[in-house]
Design an enzyme around this catalytic site. Structure first.
Site, PDB file in Angstrom:
ATOM      1  CG  ASP A   1      -1.858  -1.177   1.249  1.00  0.00           C
ATOM      2  OD1 ASP A   1      -2.386  -1.515   0.174  1.00  0.00           O
ATOM      3  OD2 ASP A   1      -2.062  -1.756   2.323  1.00  0.00           O
TER       4      ASP A   1
ATOM      5  CG  ASP B   1      -1.742   4.706   2.422  1.00  0.00           C
ATOM      6  OD1 ASP B   1      -2.355   4.261   1.432  1.00  0.00           O
ATOM      7  OD2 ASP B   1      -1.769   4.163   3.540  1.00  0.00           O
TER       8      ASP B   1
ATOM      9  CG  ASP C   1      -1.119   4.146  13.880  1.00  0.00           C
ATOM     10  OD1 ASP C   1      -0.043   4.497  13.355  1.00  0.00           O
ATOM     11  OD2 ASP C   1      -1.837   3.245  13.403  1.00  0.00           O
TER      12      ASP C   1
END
Length: 476
Positions: free
Chosen positions: A76, A78, A166
């Site tokens: 992925d 991003d 996070d």
């Protein structure tokens, strides 16, 4: 890759007397790291360059950088930018705005989707301020009565965005303009030490989004990292907050947790930290009770199912979400089936009632779309049909669209200790036999000994007597 990372971290931090004295961001120039454009998604690079050309700042962020430094193939890519979602959407004709909780843009290139988000600020600080921060482009945040973030569309700077990430190793940014890596929260050092560390106060961050506890477990299972002590400390106490997360969101999290090729380790971690019972309450209650039968050991069955799933995924094969859920819920179905039969209900109706009860209980925790619950029911139903092989039944079952999944499920049952009388080996042979060999295999079994009901003998039809008066034969 981690060996090279050690020297990278030393270079980046050598000017500081101690880790506590470090200032951020730490900027790693292209000459000191191994991440190149050739290792990035070409489509992600296109998005970065177009945003830059339009006058916006744009970076790759998080997982793709972390995974490269660890030596894992990134999947992925991003992108994060100072452009608003509406500005991004206007810039890319092949894009669409999504999300309410987090406003995002998906830029589509065939099957690949590049997710683009806007720099976010700390909405909690903004809420407590007497007036909005000047750097914010938008202000749209809301929390539930339990303090959970319902919407977080407060936009800010890249520094503020890093603080809203996070974990530290997800606050790594790649600048395509000079090919440098920017570390805002000490993620490089935590990767070197194989630590999962949350950014900010753990209690506050878990309160904002309890799913972060699941993400900590997922990364621990996936990367083989340890959860840093302060990051781990509140998890058991705050696990109950998962009850306030929408079941649809938890369904997706379960697939990431147990369907990423590290299911066994993740399963143990979820139970260790008291999170599993909020994802599979019936299954956890059954495991804690110690219930088992001669033909099923629930924990052994689940671990065998996860082992088979892990092996498939690690070999580059796929696995269906419904199969994973069918494995996790099967022990509960067996228990309920037993209970309904004890009440005098026939085998098949008892199975259907058991499946309905288990699924109804489960969807209160993690939603299961109908497109998955229907195949699950079929797999469970096939476990009672596969032993019935007499006549034409074996040929009919072989053509069933869920046969292969049901057969794999049957093998897991056997491998976990369920005695099936060689049923798995019989079906393995039957699948690849010639038609003549298949008929011989059917002849070789005693159908009645494998099926108490057996093939029903048809009674001869009785000719009904007519109640109508008989017509008299006229005399000749």
């Amino acid at each position: 890759m981690l060996t090279g990372l050690k020297s990278l971290v030393r270079k980046a931090t050598s000017i500081f007397a101690s880790p506590k004295a470090q200032t951020y961001p730490i900027i790693i120039p292209r000459s000191d790291h191994s991440l190149s454009r050739q290792q990035l998604s070409p489509n992600a690079v296109k998005v970065l360059y177009r945003l830059n050309k339009a006058g916006f700042d744009a970076y790759l962020v998080g997982g793709c950088i972390r995974d490269h430094l660890i030596g894992v193939n990134a999947k992925d890519f991003d992108v994060v930018t100072n452009a608003t979602p509406e500005e991004i959407h206007d810039l890319f004709s092949n894009s669409r705005l999504i999300g309410r909780r987090f406003r995002l843009v998906h830029v589509t290139f065939g099957r690949e989707i590049i997710e683009v988000s806007t720099f976010r600020a700390n909405s909690a600080k903004d809420d407590s301020a007497s007036k909005p921060q000047e750097s914010l482009k938008g202000k749209d945040s809301a929390r539930s009565a339990h303090g959970i973030m319902l919407r977080d569309n407060v936009y800010g700077s890249i520094e503020e965005d890093a603080e809203r990430r996070d974990f530290t190793f997800n606050a790594l940014y790649y600048n395509v303009q000079d090919f440098s890596i920017h570390d805002y929260c000490g993620g490089l050092e935590d990767i070197e030490n194989k630590k999962i560390r949350i950014i900010g106060d753990p209690r506050e961050r878990y309160q904002e989004d309890p799913v972060r506890m699941l993400r900590a477990i997922r990364f621990a299972g996936k990367l083989g990292f340890d959860i840093e002590e302060e990051t781990a400390a509140p998890i058991k106490e705050m696990a109950h907050l998962l009850d306030h997360i929408p079941p649809a969101r938890l369904f997706e999290e379960v697939l990431k947790l147990l369907g990423s090729g590290n299911g066994i380790k993740t399963f143990h971690l979820l139970r260790q930290y008291g999170l599993f019972k909020y994802l599979f309450p019936d299954t956890e209650a059954l495991l804690v009770s110690g219930w088992k039968r001669d033909d099923i050991n629930p924990e052994a069955f689940i671990l065998q199912g996860l082992e088979n799933t892990d092996k498939r995924l690690q070999a580059g094969k796929t696995t269906a979400p419904y199969f994973l859920y069918a494995v996790m819920l099967w022990p509960s179905v067996v228990l309920r089936h037993e209970e309904f039969q004890a009440q005098g209900m026939p085998i098949t109706p008892a199975l259907h009632q058991a499946a309905s009860m288990v699924l109804d209980n489960q969807v209160a925790s993690t939603a299961i779309p109908r497109r998955f619950s229907t195949p699950m029911r079929e797999i469970w139903d096939m476990q009672f049909r596969l032993p019935k092989r007499y006549g034409k039944r074996a040929f009919v079952l072989l053509e069933h669209p869920r046969f292969r999944a049901a057969f794999d499920f049957l093998l897991i049952r056997e491998l976990s200790g369920t005695e099936m009388g060689g049923l798995g080996a019989w079906w393995e042979a039957f699948q690849f036999a010639s038609e003549h060999e298949q008929r011989e295999l059917i002849k070789s079994i005693d159908a009645r000994s494998n099926d108490k009901e057996g093939p029903k003998k048809r009674r001869p039809r009785r000719r009904r007597k007519s109640n109508a008066p008989q017509r008299e034969t006229p005399e000749k």
